[in-house]
Design an enzyme around this catalytic site. Structure first.
Site, PDB file in Angstrom:
ATOM      1  N   GLU A   1       0.115   2.102  -8.809  1.00 13.17           N
ATOM      2  CA  GLU A   1      -1.231   1.847  -9.353  1.00 13.17           C
ATOM      3  C   GLU A   1      -2.161   1.477  -8.208  1.00 13.17           C
ATOM      4  O   GLU A   1      -2.076   0.383  -7.644  1.00 13.17           O
ATOM      5  CB  GLU A   1      -1.171   0.743 -10.402  1.00 13.17           C
ATOM      6  CG  GLU A   1      -0.286   1.090 -11.593  1.00 13.17           C
ATOM      7  CD  GLU A   1      -0.065  -0.097 -12.517  1.00 13.17           C
ATOM      8  OE1 GLU A   1      -1.049  -0.562 -13.138  1.00 13.17           O
ATOM      9  OE2 GLU A   1       1.085  -0.572 -12.605  1.00 13.17           O
TER      10      GLU A   1
ATOM     11  N   GLU B   1       2.065  -4.583  -4.287  1.00  6.54           N
ATOM     12  CA  GLU B   1       1.581  -4.534  -5.671  1.00  6.54           C
ATOM     13  C   GLU B   1       1.194  -3.120  -6.104  1.00  6.54           C
ATOM     14  O   GLU B   1       1.242  -2.797  -7.286  1.00  6.54           O
ATOM     15  CB  GLU B   1       0.385  -5.471  -5.845  1.00  6.54           C
ATOM     16  CG  GLU B   1       0.744  -6.943  -5.872  1.00  6.54           C
ATOM     17  CD  GLU B   1       1.598  -7.307  -7.078  1.00  6.54           C
ATOM     18  OE1 GLU B   1       1.288  -6.866  -8.188  1.00  6.54           O
ATOM     19  OE2 GLU B   1       2.595  -8.036  -6.891  1.00  6.54           O
TER      20      GLU B   1
ATOM     21  N   GLU C   1      10.028  -7.539 -16.991  1.00  8.79           N
ATOM     22  CA  GLU C   1       9.668  -6.868 -15.736  1.00  8.79           C
ATOM     23  C   GLU C   1      10.735  -7.137 -14.690  1.00  8.79           C
ATOM     24  O   GLU C   1      11.185  -8.274 -14.534  1.00  8.79           O
ATOM     25  CB  GLU C   1       8.340  -7.391 -15.155  1.00  8.79           C
ATOM     26  CG  GLU C   1       7.078  -6.971 -15.842  1.00  8.79           C
ATOM     27  CD  GLU C   1       5.845  -7.496 -15.091  1.00  8.79           C
ATOM     28  OE1 GLU C   1       5.975  -7.801 -13.879  1.00  8.79           O
ATOM     29  OE2 GLU C   1       4.780  -7.605 -15.711  1.00  8.79           O
TER      30      GLU C   1
ATOM     31  N   LYS D   1      -4.540  -1.945  -8.069  1.00 18.15           N
ATOM     32  CA  LYS D   1      -4.028  -3.295  -8.246  1.00 18.15           C
ATOM     33  C   LYS D   1      -4.399  -4.156  -7.042  1.00 18.15           C
ATOM     34  O   LYS D   1      -4.250  -3.739  -5.895  1.00 18.15           O
ATOM     35  CB  LYS D   1      -2.508  -3.287  -8.425  1.00 18.15           C
ATOM     36  CG  LYS D   1      -2.037  -2.727  -9.752  1.00 18.15           C
ATOM     37  CD  LYS D   1      -0.628  -3.178 -10.076  1.00 18.15           C
ATOM     38  CE  LYS D   1      -0.633  -4.639 -10.463  1.00 18.15           C
ATOM     39  NZ  LYS D   1       0.698  -5.094 -10.933  1.00 18.15           N
TER      40      LYS D   1
END
Length: 387
Positions: free
Chosen positions: A325, A334, A271, A328
């Protein structure tokens, strides 16, 4: 004349639609080389089938999941996409049982692997930087049982077994030649490294220069973390010069691994990324910086660069993440690491202008209709015939 004009218009429309549908798959032959993390903590993402088309259109053929979602694996059947699939942290207890590990492989890998290219399984994610020492003790036994399962099923030549770590497992990373693991984690990491060496699997690290900049913007150079022109830094022990933080972080991990007696384990970035939006205290979380970080990183990957300490080993990177997203937890950042919004629109441009297989015709915020490309092709074909 009317019929002739209608025919010409139909041919023009057909040409445009064919271009939209097939140009990327025909003209872009070689993969970009970068991998992408496909997270799904959201309630507004496109279907896996549409995502498969999006990834084909941007020519990415390496995908990392955080689970083994059968809908995703099925949607990518007969594609050229390589998958890393994941066992969740909550699954580790059961994976210490050999029979349960074998059952998991039989249910989540064997039914798909002949059609979908599964190349790696991550057994947990960032477990060692959590607070659960019991869970930490589960990781290696789970890795061993999963590996035994794939070996017994004849899949060990195709599927690797590893786990992904936070960069926080290091106690020191600067300069890179002084990289070392946290002493309280040494007992776990040393045994894991022995496993990696034995089965020839990579050491995965989640590395985010964004965090270093956010926490200390007065001391950390923004151009240095964004791969932009800067004086860089020279390691005083090796005299190797670094022009970006990510490469320095990778070499710090190599140094830490070497200190534990291993020089045969490859470090890969599972990541890395940069958020396009953040809370007021998340300095640097902007679309401009996200564009610079991921765009410049993509260029480095395309050049197959190695790090200063390992110039012959091209960096192996999975960018986080494919989509924003919306569910999250945590700070605003985030939910804003994605390259794309859920409708397939780029959050910012780094040259990856993809498309979803359905085109939406809308005015303002009101969706009027979804137009299927194949249906339009059929209509245009009828117009041509009738003309």
């Amino acid at each position: 004349m009317a019929a002739h004009a209608q025919t010409e218009l139909s041919l023009v429309l057909l040409s445009i639609l064919l271009s939209l549908s097939f140009s990327d798959s025909i003209l872009q032959i070689e993969s970009l080389g970068v991998g992408i993390n496909y997270g799904q903590i959201a309630n507004n993402l496109p279907s896996p089938t549409r995502v498969a088309a999006l990834l084909q259109s941007i020519n990415i053929n390496r995908v990392k999941l955080y689970d083994a979602d059968p809908n995703v694996l099925q949607a990518f059947s007969n594609s050229n996409v390589e998958f890393i699939i994941g066992l969740r942290n909550e699954d580790l207890l059961n994976m210490r049982d050999q029979s349960k590990a074998t059952e998991w492989i039989q249910q989540h890998v064997q039914p798909y692997i002949t059609q979908t290219d599964i190349t790696c399984i991550t057994v947990g994610n960032e477990v060692l930087t959590g607070n659960d020492t019991v869970l930490m003790s589960y990781v290696l036994p789970a890795m061993q049982c999963v590996y035994s399962a794939i070996r017994n099923l004849g899949l060990n030549k195709k599927v690797m077994v590893t786990t992904a770590h936070s960069f926080g497992i290091l106690s020191n990373s600067f300069p890179p030649s002084s990289g070392s693991f946290r002493s309280d984690l040494a007992e776990y990491i040393e045994l894991m490294l022995n496993f990696h060496s034995m089965v020839n699997s990579p050491f995965l690290i989640n590395a985010y220069p964004f965090f270093a900049y956010k926490d200390n913007p007065g001391e950390v150079s923004l151009p240095y973390v964004l791969f932009e022109s800067n004086p860089g830094m020279t390691d005083p022990l090796t005299t190797l010069h670094y022009d970006n933080m990510l490469y320095a972080q990778i070499d710090a991990v190599y140094t830490a691994i070497k200190a534990m007696g291993h020089t045969d384990i490859e470090v890969r970035i599972s990541e890395t990324g940069w958020p396009s939006k953040g809370d007021p205290d998340e300095v640097g979380a902007t679309p401009e910086n996200a564009r610079a970080y991921n765009g410049n990183l993509l260029q480095r990957i395309e050049r197959r660069e190695g790090t200063p300490a390992n110039p012959s080993v091209p960096i192996n990177v999975f960018v986080f993440a494919l989509f924003n997203e919306n569910l999250k937890p945590g700070p605003t950042s985030e939910r804003n690491y994605g390259l794309y919004y859920p409708d397939g629109t780029p959050v910012y441009s780094i040259g990856l202008q993809g498309y979803l297989p359905e085109m939406t015709v809308s005015y303002g915020h009101r969706r009027l209709m979804d137009v299927n490309v194949l249906a339009l092709l059929s209509i245009i074909t009828v117009l041509i015939i009738c003309a």
